[in-house]
Scaffold this motif. Structure first.
Motif, PDB file in Angstrom:
ATOM      1  N   ARG A  13       0.800  -1.082   0.155  1.00  0.00           N
ATOM      2  CA  ARG A  13       0.176  -0.035   0.063  1.00  0.00           C
ATOM      3  C   ARG A  13       0.830   1.324  -0.131  1.00  0.00           C
ATOM      4  NH1 ARG A  13      -3.560  -2.331   3.898  1.00  0.00           N
ATOM      5  NH2 ARG A  13      -5.200  -3.321   3.207  1.00  0.00           N
ATOM      6  N   GLN A  14       1.653   1.105   0.535  1.00  0.00           N
ATOM      7  CA  GLN A  14       3.256   2.501   0.518  1.00  0.00           C
ATOM      8  C   GLN A  14       3.436   2.279  -0.780  1.00  0.00           C
ATOM      9  OE1 GLN A  14       5.135   0.576   4.354  1.00  0.00           O
ATOM     10  NE2 GLN A  14       3.756   2.059   5.332  1.00  0.00           N
ATOM     11  N   GLU A  23       0.943   4.008  -2.655  1.00  0.00           N
ATOM     12  CA  GLU A  23       0.396   5.640  -2.226  1.00  0.00           C
ATOM     13  C   GLU A  23       1.887   6.188  -3.364  1.00  0.00           C
ATOM     14  OE1 GLU A  23      -0.212   5.791   1.508  1.00  0.00           O
ATOM     15  OE2 GLU A  23      -1.907   4.806   1.629  1.00  0.00           O
ATOM     16  N   ASN A  70       1.546   9.764  -5.436  1.00  0.00           N
ATOM     17  CA  ASN A  70       1.998  11.029  -5.146  1.00  0.00           C
ATOM     18  C   ASN A  70       3.792  11.437  -6.406  1.00  0.00           C
ATOM     19  OD1 ASN A  70      -0.106  11.207  -3.518  1.00  0.00           O
ATOM     20  ND2 ASN A  70       0.947  10.556  -1.725  1.00  0.00           N
TER      21      ASN A  70
END
Length: 136
Positions: free
Chosen positions: A100-101, A104, A108
């Motif tokens: 998930r990181q 993300e 971004n």
């Protein structure tokens, strides 16, 4: 069975505590293995098969051998097996959080080194205005 059950309960509990306190970190191979193990229906045969394909590491070498012996005589919801399943769940949660990181970060515009990727390099599409003027 008693020795295997005690060893499984003791090692699974101790490894879970070391993992939770940050004193033990599994490598990527063990994390991927934990994912496949979490999806497995736990029987003696399936755990033995998983053990044969497991990467070297604490999870496979110390625990699965005893888990298969315990499953020969106890149901899959046995307390010692629940400790092992909880540890596997923690490892899978870690892997999911890590993914998930990464997603993300990519969303971004951050690359693997932690640096921001420029917008025109991040998304394919029409050439930026300066690049278009060079082509003309």
């Amino acid at each position: 069975m008693d020795v295997a059950w005690w060893a499984l309960a003791h090692e699974a509990g101790a490894l879970r505590q070391r993992y939770a306190s940050g004193r033990w970190h599994s490598d990527d191979a063990e994390l991927y293995f934990a994912e496949s193990l979490a999806r497995t229906h736990w029987t003696e045969a399936s755990v033995r098969a998983a053990h044969r394909t497991a990467p070297a590491g604490r999870l496979s070498l110390l625990l699965l051998r005893n888990a298969a012996s315990v499953l020969r005589h106890a149901p899959a919801h046995d307390p010692a097996l629940r400790l092992l399943r909880h540890l596997v769940g923690l490892l899978v949660d870690h892997k999911v959080t890590e993914r998930r990181q990464v997603v993300e970060q990519v969303a971004n515009g951050i690359d693997a080194t932690g640096h921001r990727v420029h917008e025109h390099l991040r998304r394919p599409g029409p050439l930026s205005a300066p690049a278009a003027s060079l082509r003309a």
